[in-house]
Design a protein around this motif. Structure first.
Motif, PDB file in Angstrom:
ATOM      1  N   ASP A 177     -59.125 -48.399 -75.390  1.00  0.00           N
ATOM      2  CA  ASP A 177     -60.251 -47.963 -76.220  1.00  0.00           C
ATOM      3  C   ASP A 177     -59.869 -46.843 -77.182  1.00  0.00           C
ATOM      4  OD1 ASP A 177     -59.942 -45.884 -74.486  1.00  0.00           O
ATOM      5  OD2 ASP A 177     -61.904 -46.070 -73.524  1.00  0.00           O
ATOM      6  N   GLY A 178     -58.561 -46.557 -77.283  1.00  0.00           N
ATOM      7  CA  GLY A 178     -58.093 -45.570 -78.252  1.00  0.00           C
ATOM      8  C   GLY A 178     -58.026 -44.153 -77.736  1.00  0.00           C
ATOM      9  N   LYS A 179     -58.530 -43.904 -76.550  1.00  0.00           N
ATOM     10  CA  LYS A 179     -58.467 -42.564 -75.979  1.00  0.00           C
ATOM     11  C   LYS A 179     -57.073 -42.307 -75.404  1.00  0.00           C
ATOM     12  CE  LYS A 179     -63.371 -42.554 -74.731  1.00  0.00           C
ATOM     13  NZ  LYS A 179     -64.337 -42.491 -73.595  1.00  0.00           N
ATOM     14  N   LYS A 180     -56.797 -41.034 -75.122  1.00  0.00           N
ATOM     15  CA  LYS A 180     -55.525 -40.667 -74.517  1.00  0.00           C
ATOM     16  C   LYS A 180     -55.768 -40.103 -73.119  1.00  0.00           C
ATOM     17  CE  LYS A 180     -52.722 -39.688 -78.583  1.00  0.00           C
ATOM     18  NZ  LYS A 180     -51.965 -38.645 -79.303  1.00  0.00           N
ATOM     19  N   GLU A 181     -54.970 -40.574 -72.173  1.00  0.00           N
ATOM     20  CA  GLU A 181     -55.045 -40.060 -70.820  1.00  0.00           C
ATOM     21  C   GLU A 181     -53.634 -39.761 -70.333  1.00  0.00           C
ATOM     22  OE1 GLU A 181     -57.248 -42.519 -68.188  1.00  0.00           O
ATOM     23  OE2 GLU A 181     -59.032 -42.607 -69.479  1.00  0.00           O
ATOM     24  N   LYS A 182     -53.533 -38.928 -69.310  1.00  0.00           N
ATOM     25  CA  LYS A 182     -52.221 -38.549 -68.781  1.00  0.00           C
ATOM     26  C   LYS A 182     -51.867 -39.404 -67.567  1.00  0.00           C
ATOM     27  CE  LYS A 182     -51.114 -34.006 -70.471  1.00  0.00           C
ATOM     28  NZ  LYS A 182     -50.466 -32.737 -70.113  1.00  0.00           N
ATOM     29  N   TYR A 183     -50.611 -39.863 -67.567  1.00  0.00           N
ATOM     30  CA  TYR A 183     -50.114 -40.701 -66.486  1.00  0.00           C
ATOM     31  C   TYR A 183     -48.757 -40.170 -66.030  1.00  0.00           C
ATOM     32  CZ  TYR A 183     -53.567 -44.034 -68.299  1.00  0.00           C
ATOM     33  OH  TYR A 183     -54.722 -44.631 -68.732  1.00  0.00           O
ATOM     34  N   PHE A 184     -48.385 -40.503 -64.792  1.00  0.00           N
ATOM     35  CA  PHE A 184     -47.061 -40.150 -64.297  1.00  0.00           C
ATOM     36  C   PHE A 184     -46.004 -40.949 -65.058  1.00  0.00           C
ATOM     37  CE2 PHE A 184     -49.677 -39.024 -60.552  1.00  0.00           C
ATOM     38  CZ  PHE A 184     -49.254 -37.702 -60.401  1.00  0.00           C
ATOM     39  N   LEU A 185     -44.899 -40.275 -65.406  1.00  0.00           N
ATOM     40  CA  LEU A 185     -43.842 -40.883 -66.224  1.00  0.00           C
ATOM     41  C   LEU A 185     -42.672 -41.326 -65.349  1.00  0.00           C
ATOM     42  CD1 LEU A 185     -42.497 -41.493 -68.985  1.00  0.00           C
ATOM     43  CD2 LEU A 185     -41.688 -39.129 -68.989  1.00  0.00           C
ATOM     44  N   PHE A 186     -42.212 -42.551 -65.582  1.00  0.00           N
ATOM     45  CA  PHE A 186     -41.052 -43.101 -64.893  1.00  0.00           C
ATOM     46  C   PHE A 186     -40.075 -43.681 -65.909  1.00  0.00           C
ATOM     47  CE2 PHE A 186     -44.017 -42.954 -61.418  1.00  0.00           C
ATOM     48  CZ  PHE A 186     -43.231 -42.816 -60.285  1.00  0.00           C
ATOM     49  N   TYR A 187     -38.825 -43.847 -65.451  1.00  0.00           N
ATOM     50  CA  TYR A 187     -37.787 -44.486 -66.259  1.00  0.00           C
ATOM     51  C   TYR A 187     -37.227 -45.681 -65.515  1.00  0.00           C
ATOM     52  CZ  TYR A 187     -37.927 -40.074 -68.841  1.00  0.00           C
ATOM     53  OH  TYR A 187     -38.338 -38.996 -69.569  1.00  0.00           O
ATOM     54  N   ASP A 188     -36.493 -46.496 -66.238  1.00  0.00           N
ATOM     55  CA  ASP A 188     -35.847 -47.658 -65.645  1.00  0.00           C
ATOM     56  C   ASP A 188     -34.890 -47.222 -64.536  1.00  0.00           C
ATOM     57  OD1 ASP A 188     -33.550 -50.203 -66.839  1.00  0.00           O
ATOM     58  OD2 ASP A 188     -35.030 -50.271 -65.262  1.00  0.00           O
ATOM     59  N   GLY A 189     -34.918 -47.930 -63.410  1.00  0.00           N
ATOM     60  CA  GLY A 189     -34.007 -47.638 -62.317  1.00  0.00           C
ATOM     61  C   GLY A 189     -34.516 -46.613 -61.324  1.00  0.00           C
ATOM     62  N   GLU A 190     -35.644 -45.974 -61.624  1.00  0.00           N
ATOM     63  CA  GLU A 190     -36.167 -44.963 -60.700  1.00  0.00           C
ATOM     64  C   GLU A 190     -36.926 -45.608 -59.544  1.00  0.00           C
ATOM     65  OE1 GLU A 190     -37.426 -40.717 -61.766  1.00  0.00           O
ATOM     66  OE2 GLU A 190     -38.225 -41.939 -63.371  1.00  0.00           O
ATOM     67  N   THR A 191     -36.831 -44.989 -58.386  1.00  0.00           N
ATOM     68  CA  THR A 191     -37.587 -45.412 -57.219  1.00  0.00           C
ATOM     69  C   THR A 191     -39.050 -44.983 -57.358  1.00  0.00           C
ATOM     70  OG1 THR A 191     -35.698 -45.417 -55.724  1.00  0.00           O
ATOM     71  CG2 THR A 191     -37.858 -45.036 -54.726  1.00  0.00           C
ATOM     72  N   VAL A 192     -39.953 -45.864 -56.951  1.00  0.00           N
ATOM     73  CA  VAL A 192     -41.382 -45.550 -56.929  1.00  0.00           C
ATOM     74  C   VAL A 192     -41.820 -45.545 -55.467  1.00  0.00           C
ATOM     75  CG1 VAL A 192     -43.677 -46.222 -57.713  1.00  0.00           C
ATOM     76  CG2 VAL A 192     -41.684 -46.699 -59.159  1.00  0.00           C
TER      77      VAL A 192
ATOM     78  N   GLN B   1     -59.978 -45.555 -37.587  1.00  0.00           N
ATOM     79  CA  GLN B   1     -60.033 -44.254 -38.250  1.00  0.00           C
ATOM     80  C   GLN B   1     -59.157 -44.309 -39.503  1.00  0.00           C
ATOM     81  OE1 GLN B   1     -58.528 -41.452 -35.415  1.00  0.00           O
ATOM     82  NE2 GLN B   1     -56.429 -42.236 -35.476  1.00  0.00           N
ATOM     83  N   SER B   2     -59.403 -43.356 -40.406  1.00  0.00           N
ATOM     84  CA  SER B   2     -58.625 -43.326 -41.650  1.00  0.00           C
ATOM     85  C   SER B   2     -57.138 -43.231 -41.331  1.00  0.00           C
ATOM     86  CB  SER B   2     -59.063 -42.157 -42.525  1.00  0.00           C
ATOM     87  OG  SER B   2     -60.422 -42.319 -42.906  1.00  0.00           O
ATOM     88  N   GLN B   3     -56.348 -43.950 -42.107  1.00  0.00           N
ATOM     89  CA  GLN B   3     -54.930 -44.062 -41.782  1.00  0.00           C
ATOM     90  C   GLN B   3     -54.116 -44.168 -43.065  1.00  0.00           C
ATOM     91  OE1 GLN B   3     -54.432 -47.056 -38.819  1.00  0.00           O
ATOM     92  NE2 GLN B   3     -52.221 -46.803 -38.623  1.00  0.00           N
ATOM     93  N   SER B   4     -52.884 -43.618 -43.057  1.00  0.00           N
ATOM     94  CA  SER B   4     -51.992 -43.662 -44.224  1.00  0.00           C
ATOM     95  C   SER B   4     -50.754 -44.499 -43.917  1.00  0.00           C
ATOM     96  CB  SER B   4     -51.568 -42.246 -44.641  1.00  0.00           C
ATOM     97  OG  SER B   4     -52.687 -41.507 -45.098  1.00  0.00           O
ATOM     98  N   PHE B   5     -50.258 -45.174 -44.945  1.00  0.00           N
ATOM     99  CA  PHE B   5     -49.085 -46.037 -44.822  1.00  0.00           C
ATOM    100  C   PHE B   5     -48.119 -45.721 -45.962  1.00  0.00           C
ATOM    101  CE2 PHE B   5     -52.783 -48.118 -43.099  1.00  0.00           C
ATOM    102  CZ  PHE B   5     -52.352 -48.661 -41.901  1.00  0.00           C
ATOM    103  N   ASP B   6     -46.866 -45.421 -45.648  1.00  0.00           N
ATOM    104  CA  ASP B   6     -45.857 -45.094 -46.657  1.00  0.00           C
ATOM    105  C   ASP B   6     -45.277 -46.366 -47.272  1.00  0.00           C
ATOM    106  OD1 ASP B   6     -46.200 -42.410 -46.157  1.00  0.00           O
ATOM    107  OD2 ASP B   6     -44.546 -42.297 -44.709  1.00  0.00           O
ATOM    108  N   PHE B   7     -44.881 -46.260 -48.551  1.00  0.00           N
ATOM    109  CA  PHE B   7     -44.224 -47.384 -49.219  1.00  0.00           C
ATOM    110  C   PHE B   7     -43.103 -46.855 -50.105  1.00  0.00           C
ATOM    111  CE2 PHE B   7     -47.478 -46.081 -52.268  1.00  0.00           C
ATOM    112  CZ  PHE B   7     -46.791 -46.103 -53.474  1.00  0.00           C
ATOM    113  N   GLU B   8     -42.151 -47.727 -50.428  1.00  0.00           N
ATOM    114  CA  GLU B   8     -41.055 -47.361 -51.336  1.00  0.00           C
ATOM    115  C   GLU B   8     -40.519 -48.613 -52.013  1.00  0.00           C
ATOM    116  OE1 GLU B   8     -38.008 -44.199 -50.591  1.00  0.00           O
ATOM    117  OE2 GLU B   8     -36.680 -45.943 -50.403  1.00  0.00           O
ATOM    118  N   PHE B   9     -40.514 -48.586 -53.352  1.00  0.00           N
ATOM    119  CA  PHE B   9     -39.850 -49.613 -54.155  1.00  0.00           C
ATOM    120  C   PHE B   9     -38.595 -48.964 -54.728  1.00  0.00           C
ATOM    121  CE2 PHE B   9     -44.371 -50.805 -54.311  1.00  0.00           C
ATOM    122  CZ  PHE B   9     -44.299 -52.128 -53.890  1.00  0.00           C
ATOM    123  N   THR B  10     -37.435 -49.379 -54.234  1.00  0.00           N
ATOM    124  CA  THR B  10     -36.178 -48.682 -54.521  1.00  0.00           C
ATOM    125  C   THR B  10     -35.552 -49.162 -55.822  1.00  0.00           C
ATOM    126  OG1 THR B  10     -35.824 -48.556 -52.133  1.00  0.00           O
ATOM    127  CG2 THR B  10     -33.948 -48.034 -53.539  1.00  0.00           C
TER     128      THR B  10
END
Length: 336
Positions: free
Chosen positions: A31-46, A101-110
């Motif tokens: 819609d033409g607005k600007k928002e801030k996002y996390f920056l990544f590069y090629d080859g970086e793990t998420v 109950q509320s629960q967290s799960f870790d993930f990694e895309f290498t």
């Protein structure tokens, strides 16, 4: 939303492992607005975690599994029903069962391959995002989180200048020269215009930066031209033998790198358009394509292990002088 007391029994939340330290950049939305996002590069793990927050803690929630996806996709606005995915990775975080109950799960895309730069244009959008899904019998619970990817490039030192002539027989003959044909996004275009013959009354001259977005293939090709900048270089009539210097700073304009045939779906190219206007409002122009690229400073001493691996993947000699996309940028700092 809840309807007669019935609504999602849980909500999902996605957080990145390095959210506090990772750089954020502004990116234009559809819609033409600007928002801030996390920056990544090629080859970086998420990596990060998905949290399942129960709406009614203590009440058991049955599900058919929890998964997280990393997706890179292209959407053409004239074909909104189809999303063309060029990256699609999936990790299962929880098997079918119950959560009480509320629960967290870790993930990694290498060392994720992210071959293209994030882009939002007139007719096309290229985006990367994480999507968590808790499968349920009736209604799945989902959450998406967009990120921005910048593609850093390096070019060889050999960067030929551009020399061209514009002429109207017996009326006008000028030569113009730009110092390079490839510019990084914070670069300065330096050039000169020489008037060899002037027999028409020119009252104004400017240089325009034009972005041309091309989408589709074959008979369904769409071209969208957008004038990014107008830079006046002369106001008044020149005389024969006169030369006018050009110094155009690119940092102040909203530019992206040149993108050629991205996933065979779209291209983004940039042109310098030299425009002359005479006293009768006639326009004379000459257009020249230039290549824009994003520059990064690589600090090898501070490179992480994953950045070093990414660097090794992309370093090498390119005999055809094509840009080398620098996965090593993960250990460096992008030029401001």
């Amino acid at each position: 939303m809840s309807f007669f007391g019935f609504g999602p029994a849980a909500e999902l939340d996605i957080t990145l492992t390095d959210a506090e330290s990772r750089r954020r950049v502004e990116h234009k939305t559809e819609d033409g607005k600007k928002e801030k996002y996390f920056l990544f590069y090629d080859g970086e793990t998420v990596s990060g975690r998905v949290t399942v927050n129960l709406r009614n803690p203590g009440k058991r929630l049955e599900h058919q599994g929890l998964k997280i996806e990393f997706i890179g996709q292209i959407e053409l606005y004239y074909d909104r029903g189809n999303h063309h995915e060029f990256v699609s990775l999936v990790k299962d975080l929880a098997r079918p069962g119950e959560i009480s109950q509320s629960q967290s799960f870790d993930f990694e895309f290498t060392h994720v391959e992210k071959p293209y730069e994030s882009y939002t244009g007139q007719n096309v959008k290229l985006r990367y995002f994480l999507r968590a899904t808790l499968s349920r019998r009736l209604n799945d619970v989902g959450k998406e989180m967009d990120i921005v990817v910048h593609t850093l490039s390096t070019y060889p030192e050999l960067n030929s200048s551009i020399k061209m002539e514009v002429g109207i027989e017996d009326c006008l003959h000028i030569e113009f020269e730009y110092n390079k044909s490839k510019y990084h996004l914070k670069d300065v275009i330096v050039g000169k215009i020489y008037f060899l013959l002037v027999r028409i009354k020119i009252k104004h001259m400017e240089i325009d930066i034009i972005k041309r977005e091309t989408t589709g293939t074959g008979p369904n090709v769409y071209h969208e031209n957008d004038t990014i900048a107008k830079y006046e270089i002369m106001d008044g009539a020149p005389v024969r033998g006169e030369s006018i210097p050009i110094r155009l700073f690119l940092a102040g304009y909203e530019l992206t790198p040149t993108m050629r045939d991205i996933n065979k779906k779209f291209s983004v190219r940039y042109y310098l358009n030299l425009v002359l206007i005479d006293e009768e409002e006639r326009r004379y122009f000459k257009q020249q394509e230039v290549v824009l690229w994003r520059k990064g400073d690589i600090v090898r001493k501070s490179m992480s292990h994953q950045a070093a691996i990414a660097s090794q993947r992309f370093e090498g000699t390119h005999p055809d002088n094509r840009p080398q996309h620098s996965g090593a940028a993960t250990g460096g700092q992008e030029n401001e």
